[in-house]
Motif scaffolding. Structure first.
Motif, PDB file in Angstrom:
ATOM      1  N   UNK A 361      29.082  42.762  44.570  1.00 40.06           N
ATOM      2  CA  UNK A 361      29.823  43.387  43.475  1.00 40.06           C
ATOM      3  C   UNK A 361      30.197  42.288  42.479  1.00 40.06           C
ATOM      4  N   UNK A 362      29.953  42.528  41.211  1.00 41.89           N
ATOM      5  CA  UNK A 362      30.292  41.557  40.176  1.00 41.89           C
ATOM      6  C   UNK A 362      31.602  41.965  39.506  1.00 41.89           C
ATOM      7  N   UNK A 363      32.507  41.021  39.433  1.00 40.19           N
ATOM      8  CA  UNK A 363      33.819  41.229  38.822  1.00 40.19           C
ATOM      9  C   UNK A 363      33.998  40.174  37.741  1.00 40.19           C
ATOM     10  N   UNK A 364      34.445  40.544  36.536  1.00 43.04           N
ATOM     11  CA  UNK A 364      34.666  39.529  35.511  1.00 43.04           C
ATOM     12  C   UNK A 364      35.600  38.424  35.982  1.00 43.04           C
ATOM     13  N   UNK A 365      35.279  37.193  35.607  1.00 41.77           N
ATOM     14  CA  UNK A 365      36.119  36.052  35.967  1.00 41.77           C
ATOM     15  C   UNK A 365      37.326  35.953  35.064  1.00 41.77           C
ATOM     16  N   UNK A 366      38.049  34.883  35.209  1.00 45.69           N
ATOM     17  CA  UNK A 366      39.275  34.655  34.443  1.00 45.69           C
ATOM     18  C   UNK A 366      38.918  34.150  33.042  1.00 45.69           C
ATOM     19  N   UNK A 367      39.258  34.909  31.996  1.00 42.24           N
ATOM     20  CA  UNK A 367      38.924  34.447  30.645  1.00 42.24           C
ATOM     21  C   UNK A 367      39.864  33.381  30.104  1.00 42.24           C
ATOM     22  N   UNK A 368      40.935  33.074  30.830  1.00 41.83           N
ATOM     23  CA  UNK A 368      41.904  32.070  30.373  1.00 41.83           C
ATOM     24  C   UNK A 368      41.533  30.728  30.994  1.00 41.83           C
ATOM     25  N   UNK A 369      40.980  29.833  30.199  1.00 40.68           N
ATOM     26  CA  UNK A 369      40.613  28.497  30.665  1.00 40.68           C
ATOM     27  C   UNK A 369      41.684  27.512  30.201  1.00 40.68           C
ATOM     28  N   UNK A 370      42.184  26.697  31.116  1.00 43.48           N
ATOM     29  CA  UNK A 370      43.238  25.741  30.788  1.00 43.48           C
ATOM     30  C   UNK A 370      42.865  24.364  31.328  1.00 43.48           C
ATOM     31  N   UNK A 371      43.034  23.344  30.518  1.00 48.27           N
ATOM     32  CA  UNK A 371      42.746  21.996  30.989  1.00 48.27           C
ATOM     33  C   UNK A 371      43.700  21.639  32.118  1.00 48.27           C
ATOM     34  N   UNK A 372      43.148  20.994  33.134  1.00 46.14           N
ATOM     35  CA  UNK A 372      43.960  20.595  34.270  1.00 46.14           C
ATOM     36  C   UNK A 372      44.273  21.703  35.239  1.00 46.14           C
ATOM     37  N   UNK A 373      43.734  22.909  35.006  1.00 51.67           N
ATOM     38  CA  UNK A 373      43.982  24.055  35.892  1.00 51.67           C
ATOM     39  C   UNK A 373      42.637  24.541  36.420  1.00 51.67           C
ATOM     40  N   UNK A 374      42.506  24.603  37.731  1.00 53.32           N
ATOM     41  CA  UNK A 374      41.234  24.993  38.335  1.00 53.32           C
ATOM     42  C   UNK A 374      40.956  26.471  38.135  1.00 53.32           C
ATOM     43  N   UNK A 375      39.665  26.795  37.941  1.00 52.96           N
ATOM     44  CA  UNK A 375      39.224  28.178  38.022  1.00 52.96           C
ATOM     45  C   UNK A 375      38.966  28.485  39.491  1.00 52.96           C
ATOM     46  N   UNK A 376      39.698  29.446  40.045  1.00 48.75           N
ATOM     47  CA  UNK A 376      39.558  29.747  41.462  1.00 48.75           C
ATOM     48  C   UNK A 376      40.558  28.956  42.284  1.00 48.75           C
ATOM     49  N   UNK A 377      40.497  29.097  43.623  1.00 46.58           N
ATOM     50  CA  UNK A 377      39.564  29.982  44.317  1.00 46.58           C
ATOM     51  C   UNK A 377      39.987  31.445  44.203  1.00 46.58           C
ATOM     52  N   UNK A 378      39.003  32.324  44.141  1.00 48.23           N
ATOM     53  CA  UNK A 378      39.271  33.757  44.146  1.00 48.23           C
ATOM     54  C   UNK A 378      39.232  34.254  45.596  1.00 48.23           C
ATOM     55  N   UNK A 379      40.128  35.159  45.925  1.00 50.76           N
ATOM     56  CA  UNK A 379      40.093  35.786  47.245  1.00 50.76           C
ATOM     57  C   UNK A 379      39.844  37.277  47.081  1.00 50.76           C
ATOM     58  N   UNK A 380      39.226  37.885  48.059  1.00 50.46           N
ATOM     59  CA  UNK A 380      38.810  39.285  47.966  1.00 50.46           C
ATOM     60  C   UNK A 380      40.012  40.215  47.781  1.00 50.46           C
ATOM     61  N   UNK A 381      39.708  41.458  47.401  1.00 49.01           N
ATOM     62  CA  UNK A 381      40.757  42.466  47.308  1.00 49.01           C
ATOM     63  C   UNK A 381      41.306  42.739  48.700  1.00 49.01           C
ATOM     64  N   UNK A 382      42.557  43.166  48.793  1.00 51.05           N
ATOM     65  CA  UNK A 382      43.122  43.470  50.120  1.00 51.05           C
ATOM     66  C   UNK A 382      42.679  44.841  50.605  1.00 51.05           C
ATOM     67  N   UNK A 383      42.452  44.952  51.881  1.00 49.45           N
ATOM     68  CA  UNK A 383      42.226  46.276  52.457  1.00 49.45           C
ATOM     69  C   UNK A 383      43.569  46.999  52.491  1.00 49.45           C
ATOM     70  N   UNK A 384      43.521  48.300  52.546  1.00 45.08           N
ATOM     71  CA  UNK A 384      44.722  49.119  52.415  1.00 45.08           C
ATOM     72  C   UNK A 384      45.748  48.780  53.505  1.00 45.08           C
ATOM     73  N   UNK A 385      46.935  48.351  53.065  1.00 44.43           N
ATOM     74  CA  UNK A 385      48.019  48.054  53.996  1.00 44.43           C
ATOM     75  C   UNK A 385      47.807  46.824  54.851  1.00 44.43           C
ATOM     76  N   UNK A 386      46.831  46.007  54.485  1.00 49.78           N
ATOM     77  CA  UNK A 386      46.446  44.870  55.321  1.00 49.78           C
ATOM     78  C   UNK A 386      47.604  43.914  55.593  1.00 49.78           C
ATOM     79  N   UNK A 387      48.533  43.772  54.665  1.00 47.40           N
ATOM     80  CA  UNK A 387      49.580  42.767  54.781  1.00 47.40           C
ATOM     81  C   UNK A 387      50.969  43.363  54.983  1.00 47.40           C
TER      82      UNK A 387
END
Length: 413
Positions: A361-387
């Motif tokens: 599944x392709x999901x748009x990345x973060x359009x906000x790029x900032x110097x000194x700030x890493x892109x990622x890491x991305x973590x998956x969506x949560x399953x229902x009630x997982x936490x």
């Protein structure tokens, strides 16, 4: 970018702008979830509160994949909930309501996008939360806001407020019906951006004064702002979808279409010179900008498309760009996925499927790029009630016995 990738480990070591900011989100569908996902990408810890059994309505959208338990997870949910945790709490029960109020003081932001008045009836409106957490930044996203609108009792999705902004009618032609959702979820994502701005301003104000605030963002307000030409052009005498005299049109190349925008005389001179007719810069037919439009179909289009006939849409756009004329190719969905700019800017996140389908599944990345700030890491969506248990244990100190009792009584899921 693969899910979990870190583009700049050194930058990640220095943290993200919203590290330490905590958000409790009573959210569903897209407008608010998109906003909180962006805040999560900037470092915030986002905990969702979802309905038991069904969860966020976005889980039920199509197309969809299934989670490891075989439950459907729809596309709307998949593209707006990376990096979050999910709890299931029955907000209609007194004990469920109290769990949320007990947790609220542990969070900087409480965010909701229920229909106007719904959370007030449940005892979870801004005043209820502020009574236990005076410093809260409380974000409400709704179709028509929490004050003054005669439409406050109406439900709203993105196309509804897009239509009410006037942009559909402005762009409609003849007796054709309106073209619905012409740019995807403008009503959702446009609203989300204003919500993010409101939260960031609210946090800044809280840090400066110690006081919380209610950020009230109406989707229709956001669309009136985003489609500003509708009202502004009307006030300046344009009617019936008129945009004023400028070239802002599509032209055919060898492999498809490209878009050109020319709104100034020096740009027009460069355009006609590039397509082989420099004399048109001084032609009386084109002495005014209206003349450009009057002779678009009989003169300009044949010349531009004749010039572009042996060029791809990208080649034509690059050639015009080289002489200072703004142009760009009309890309298909497949072309966007393969586009080198999209890859270079990490604007697609690949989320592996959980139902034996090879294509991630392709999901748009973060359009906000900032110097000194890493892109990622991305973590998956949560399953229902997982936490649910993890969050309630950490925030309220509930032990396994207390959690089991709440679950047995249908308060949590």
């Amino acid at each position: 970018m693969l899910l979990g990738d870190v583009i700049d480990p050194d930058a990640l070591a220095h943290g993200k702008p919203l590290d330490g900011v905590r958000i409790l989100a009573l959210e569903q569908m897209q407008a608010l979830p998109w906003a909180t996902q962006l805040l999560a990408r900037l470092g915030a810890d986002v905990v969702k509160v979802e309905a038991i059994g069904t969860g966020d309505q976005g889980r039920g959208s199509l197309p969809a994949m299934t989670d490891p338990e075989g439950r459907r997870v729809g596309a709307t949910f998949l593209r707006t909930n990376l990096g979050k945790r999910s709890t299931c709490i029955d907000l209609r029960s007194e004990r469920g309501r109290q769990l949320v109020l007990d947790m609220a003081p542990q969070f900087d932001v409480v965010a909701e996008n229920f229909r106007t008045g719904a959370l007030a009836r449940l005892g979870l409106a801004y005043d209820d939360v502020a009574a236990v957490h005076p410093a809260v930044v409380y974000l409400s996203v709704s179709g028509f806001g929490h004050s003054g609108s005669p439409y406050g009792d109406m439900p709203a999705f993105a196309p509804v407020v897009e239509a009410m902004s006037g942009i559909y009618e402005m762009k409609r032609e003849g007796d054709e019906p309106p073209l619905v959702a012409p740019v995807g979820a403008l009503g959702d994502i446009g609203t989300a951006l204003f919500g993010v701005i409101g939260v960031l301003a609210g946090l800044r104000q809280r840090d400066r004064t110690g006081r919380g605030t209610h950020v009230d963002v109406a989707m229709l307000d956001a669309m009136v702002a985003m489609t500003d030409i509708v009202t502004n052009f009307w006030s300046m005498g344009l009617r019936g979808g008129e945009l004023g005299p400028l070239l802002m049109h599509g032209f055919r190349a060898s492999d498809g279409w490209f878009i050109v925008q020319v709104g100034r005389e020096h740009q027009f001179a460069r355009l006609v010179e590039e397509v082989g007719h420099p004399e048109w810069a001084d032609d009386p037919r084109f002495a005014t900008r209206q003349g450009w439009l009057d002779h678009l179909e009989d003169v300009l289009r044949p010349a531009i498309e004749g010039w572009a006939a042996d060029k791809t849409s990208l080649e034509a756009s690059r050639a015009l760009g080289a002489v200072g004329v703004a142009a760009g190719p009309c890309l298909s969905d497949e072309q966007v996925v393969a586009d080198p700019h999209v890859a270079a800017r990490d604007m697609l996140v690949e989320v592996p499927r959980t139902d034996d389908v090879d294509q991630p599944v392709l999901v748009p990345g973060n359009p906000v790029k900032m110097s000194g700030v890493a892109q990622g890491p991305e973590t998956r969506v949560p399953w229902l009630g997982e936490h649910t248990d993890e969050v309630l244990a950490a925030e309220l100190g509930l032990d396994a016995e207390a959690l089991a009792a709440l679950r047995a009584d249908g308060v949590i899921g």
